[in-house]
Design an enzyme around this catalytic site. Structure first.
Site, PDB file in Angstrom:
ATOM      1  N   ASP A 146      51.220  70.831  40.036  1.00 46.24           N
ATOM      2  CA  ASP A 146      49.938  70.630  40.707  1.00 46.24           C
ATOM      3  C   ASP A 146      49.388  71.960  41.224  1.00 46.24           C
ATOM      4  O   ASP A 146      48.977  72.076  42.372  1.00 46.24           O
ATOM      5  CB  ASP A 146      50.117  69.643  41.865  1.00 46.24           C
ATOM      6  CG  ASP A 146      48.776  69.149  42.408  1.00 46.24           C
ATOM      7  OD1 ASP A 146      47.792  69.224  41.668  1.00 46.24           O
ATOM      8  OD2 ASP A 146      48.735  68.711  43.565  1.00 46.24           O
ATOM      9  N   CYS A 203      39.569  48.770  26.266  1.00 46.83           N
ATOM     10  CA  CYS A 203      39.767  48.475  27.703  1.00 46.83           C
ATOM     11  C   CYS A 203      38.833  49.332  28.562  1.00 46.83           C
ATOM     12  O   CYS A 203      38.561  50.490  28.238  1.00 46.83           O
ATOM     13  CB  CYS A 203      41.224  48.756  28.069  1.00 46.83           C
ATOM     14  SG  CYS A 203      41.575  48.587  29.825  1.00 46.83           S
ATOM     15  N   CYS A 206      39.666  50.283  34.382  1.00 46.58           N
ATOM     16  CA  CYS A 206      39.630  51.299  35.449  1.00 46.58           C
ATOM     17  C   CYS A 206      38.183  51.637  35.814  1.00 46.58           C
ATOM     18  O   CYS A 206      37.859  51.832  36.991  1.00 46.58           O
ATOM     19  CB  CYS A 206      40.405  52.546  35.035  1.00 46.58           C
ATOM     20  SG  CYS A 206      39.899  53.249  33.457  1.00 46.58           S
ATOM     21  N   CYS A 253      43.541  56.605  46.736  1.00 43.85           N
ATOM     22  CA  CYS A 253      43.148  55.304  46.178  1.00 43.85           C
ATOM     23  C   CYS A 253      43.945  55.133  44.889  1.00 43.85           C
ATOM     24  O   CYS A 253      44.124  56.093  44.142  1.00 43.85           O
ATOM     25  CB  CYS A 253      41.646  55.333  45.885  1.00 43.85           C
ATOM     26  SG  CYS A 253      41.034  53.994  44.849  1.00 43.85           S
ATOM     27  N   CYS A 260      45.468  49.268  35.439  1.00 43.17           N
ATOM     28  CA  CYS A 260      45.749  49.732  34.068  1.00 43.17           C
ATOM     29  C   CYS A 260      46.891  48.920  33.453  1.00 43.17           C
ATOM     30  O   CYS A 260      47.993  48.875  34.007  1.00 43.17           O
ATOM     31  CB  CYS A 260      46.108  51.219  34.086  1.00 43.17           C
ATOM     32  SG  CYS A 260      46.452  51.839  32.431  1.00 43.17           S
TER      33      CYS A 260
END
Ligand code: SF4
Ligand code: SF4
Length: 357
Positions: A146, A203, A206, A253, A260
Site C-alpha cells: 500500500d 454482473c 457493486c 465501507c 460481490c
C-alpha cells in the site's frame, strides 16, 4: 541494487521455493510479473486528470516512479506480487448487510478491525526476502505494501493474482477480494506468470449497491464520492450531500465487496494479527463518541484507524449519530460535544443535532 548471484541456478525451482517460503509467512498466493506498466499509465493519468483522486495528492506524486518501477528501484527485473487474506467473521450485528439493522452501532471496514496491515505485511515480506537470501545469498530487493509509488492492483493483475473488478479492487477466483497486497521488487530474473481472465461478466451488483454512486461505471471510481475516501482520506468537512448516505459507516465501507458474488469463496485469514478487536466491532456510536482522546489512542493502538486521528474520528461519529434513530442518549452525547475545541467537529455535531430536530 546488485546483480543476482547464482546465475546458473534454476529460477523456476527458485520461484517454487519462494512460494513455499511466502506461504510459511502467511501469504495465500504469490505470482511474478515484469515491470512494464506502459498500458496502465494513460489510465492512471486520465483518472488523475479528471480529479477523481480528490485530495489524495500522494497518488499523483512520484508518478514517474509509479509507472516505471526502475525509477523507484534501480535495476529491478521482476515484481513478486503477493496477497494475504484478512477475512474474519465479525460481530453478528456488523456481518454483511446486517449492519443496516444496527444503525446505532458504528460500522468499521473489515480490513481495519485488526492490526495495521502495513506493519504486518511489510514485516512478513521482509522475512520472505531474508529467507530467500539465506538459500541463495544476497540479491537486490525492496518490499512494499500500500505504498504510494507502487501500482499494486495493476501489478497484481498483470501477475495473474486476480482481475480488476468493476469496483476497481482485485478479485481472485478462488478467494474473492478480502485480502491485502504486497510486492517484492527484485533483480532476480524469475520466470513470469500470466494474467488471469476476467469474470465480472454482466454482473453490476457493486455499482448498484454503492450508497454514494462512487462507481460511475465499470472500472471507474470517483474516490471523492467513496465512503472510504470520505471517512479515512479526506481531511476536511464531509460534504453535506454525502452525510446522510454515510449511514453508520464511521471508518470505510465494505458494501461493494459484501455484494460481490466471488466473496463466497473467501477464506478466513490464518494470521492472528488480523483478528477482530472486540472493542471496535459492533460497539454503539454513543460509546465510541464518548472516548476521550487518550482512550481513542489506547483502543486503536497498532490499528490503522489511528491514522485518521481523534478529530476525524469524532467528525465521522458525529455524522453517524446524525443518521442514527433519535434517542435521548444520542442527543445527550451530541450535546456534550457541542462546544468541542475543533471547529470541524463542532460543525458536524451541529449538523447531527439538526437532523434530530
Ligand atoms: S467502498 Fe462503499 S462507497 Fe466506496 S465504492 Fe465501494 S460501495 Fe461505494
Ligand atoms: S460485484 Fe459483480 S461486477 Fe462488481 S466486482 Fe463483483 S463480480 Fe464484478
Amino acid at each position: 541494487m546488485t546483480i543476482p548471484v547464482a546465475p546458473n541456478s534454476d529460477l523456476g525451482q527458485l520461484t517454487s521455493k519462494i512460494r513455499i517460503i511466502a506461504r510459511e509467512q502467511g501469504f495465500d498466493d504469490m505470482r511474478v510479473t515484469d515491470c512494464d506498466l506502459s498500458e496502465s499509465a494513460p489510465r492512471l493519468q486520465e483518472w488523475l486528470d479528471k480529479g477523481y483522486a480528490g485530495d489524495m495528492d500522494y497518488i499523483g506524486n512520484r508518478f514517474e516512479m509509479k509507472i516505471d518501477p526502475d525509477k523507484l528501484v534501480s535495476g529491478v527485473k521482476r515484481i513478486i506480487s503477493l496477497r494475504m487474506n484478512y477475512f474474519q467473521f465479525r460481530n453478528e450485528s456488523m456481518d454483511g448487510f446486517n449492519f443496516i439493522n444496527a444503525p446505532d452501532k458504528g460500522f468499521i471496514s473489515s480490513y481495519a478491525l485488526g492490526r495495521d496491515y502495513h506493519k504486518v505485511i511489510r514485516g512478513r515480506l521482509e522475512k520472505v526476502a531474508q529467507n530467500v537470501q539465506s538459500i541463495i545469498g544476497a540479491f537486490g530487493y525492496r518490499v512494499f505494501t500500500d505504498s504510494a509509488p507502487v501500482m499494486e492492483v495493476e501489478l497484481a493483475t498483470k501477475s495473474g493474482l486476480g482481475w480488476r473488478g468493476k469496483h476497481t479492487l482485485l478479485i481472485n477466483k478462488n478467494a474473492g477480494s478480502w485480502f491485502f497486497l504486497g510486492e517484492i521488487y527484485t533483480d532476480l530474473d524469475l520466470p513470469l506468470d500470466s494474467p488471469a481472465s476476467e469474470h465480472c461478466g454482466t454482473c453490476s451488483r457493486c455499482i448498484d449497491i454503492c450508497p454514494t454512486k462512487a462507481i460511475l461505471g465499470p472500472y471507474k471510481l470517483d474516490a471523492r464520492r467513496c465512503i472510504s475516501y470520505l471517512t479515512i482520506e479526506h481531511r476536511g468537512s464531509i460534504p453535506k450531500e454525502f452525510r446522510k448516505l454515510l449511514g453508520n459507516r464511521i471508518y470505510g465501507c465494505d458494501d461493494c465487496q459484501v455484494v460481490c458474488p466471488w466473496n463466497k469463496y473467501a477464506s478466513v485469514t490464518t494470521v492472528p494479527d488480523f483478528n477482530v478487536r472486540e472493542s471496535l466491532d459492533g460497539e454503539t456510536l454513543v460509546k465510541l463518541f464518548s472516548w476521550s482522546e487518550s482512550e481513542f489512542y489506547r483502543y486503536t493502538e497498532g490499528s490503522p484507524i489511528r491514522r485518521i486521528g481523534y478529530e476525524r474520528w469524532l467528525r465521522n461519529l458525529a455524522c453517524a449519530l446524525g443518521n442514527a434513530p433519535t434517542s435521548p442518549e444520542i442527543i445527550r452525547s451530541l450535546e456534550l460535544r457541542k462546544s468541542y475545541e475543533s471547529e470541524l467537529v463542532r460543525e458536524h455535531v451541529a449538523w447531527a443535532l439538526d437532523e434530530h430536530l
